[in-house]
Scaffold this motif. Sequence first.
Motif, PDB file in Angstrom:
ATOM      1  N   THR A   7       0.867  -1.176   0.000  1.00 35.13           N
ATOM      2  CA  THR A   7       0.000   0.000   0.000  1.00 35.13           C
ATOM      3  C   THR A   7       0.899   1.219   0.000  1.00 35.13           C
ATOM      4  N   LYS A   9       0.964   5.395  -0.256  1.00 33.06           N
ATOM      5  CA  LYS A   9       0.158   6.612  -0.125  1.00 33.06           C
ATOM      6  C   LYS A   9       0.743   7.702  -1.011  1.00 33.06           C
ATOM      7  N   MET A  11       0.337  11.626  -1.805  1.00 31.06           N
ATOM      8  CA  MET A  11      -0.216  12.873  -1.289  1.00 31.06           C
ATOM      9  C   MET A  11      -0.219  13.898  -2.421  1.00 31.06           C
ATOM     10  N   GLU A  41      -9.433   6.336  -1.766  1.00 30.05           N
ATOM     11  CA  GLU A  41      -9.267   7.718  -1.333  1.00 30.05           C
ATOM     12  C   GLU A  41      -9.259   7.763   0.196  1.00 30.05           C
ATOM     13  N   GLU A  42      -8.362   8.588   0.751  1.00 28.96           N
ATOM     14  CA  GLU A  42      -8.286   8.768   2.199  1.00 28.96           C
ATOM     15  C   GLU A  42      -8.338  10.260   2.522  1.00 28.96           C
ATOM     16  N   ALA A  50      -5.783  11.998   0.078  1.00 33.65           N
ATOM     17  CA  ALA A  50      -4.660  11.193  -0.399  1.00 33.65           C
ATOM     18  C   ALA A  50      -5.201   9.971  -1.134  1.00 33.65           C
ATOM     19  N   ASN A  52      -4.479   5.952  -1.613  1.00 32.07           N
ATOM     20  CA  ASN A  52      -3.766   4.760  -1.184  1.00 32.07           C
ATOM     21  C   ASN A  52      -3.829   3.771  -2.341  1.00 32.07           C
ATOM     22  N   GLU A  81       4.687   7.498  -0.062  1.00 28.00           N
ATOM     23  CA  GLU A  81       5.102   6.805   1.160  1.00 28.00           C
ATOM     24  C   GLU A  81       4.552   5.379   1.146  1.00 28.00           C
ATOM     25  N   LEU A  83       3.139   2.484   2.991  1.00 35.21           N
ATOM     26  CA  LEU A  83       2.483   2.322   4.285  1.00 35.21           C
ATOM     27  C   LEU A  83       2.558   0.891   4.802  1.00 35.21           C
TER      28      LEU A  83
END
Length: 89
Positions: A7, A9, A11, A41-42, A50, A52, A81, A83
């Motif tokens: 996973t 991320k 940004m 979507e987060e 963000a 994912n 990043e 995760l």
Amino acid sequence: MGEVVATIKLMPESPEVDLAQLKETVEQSIPEGTELHKIEEEPIAFGLVALNVMVVVDDGEGGTENAEEAFNQIDDVASVEVLDVRRLM
């Protein structure tokens, strides 16, 4: 060697980034040897969302490096990043 699901991320630069377009760009930038599993979507804060990105890669040399480098090349992405990385059974 086996496969892992990672996973990653992404940004966006700002809340004004078109997420639909960004998702399409992510799908087009998946490197060879990497399989896109899904994009979620987060919500972060103040309208910033963000992405994912879950990808399946071989756990050999490099692992997620190719995908990370490809995602870092996308114009509207501020940071990338990893995760989570899990082995597929």
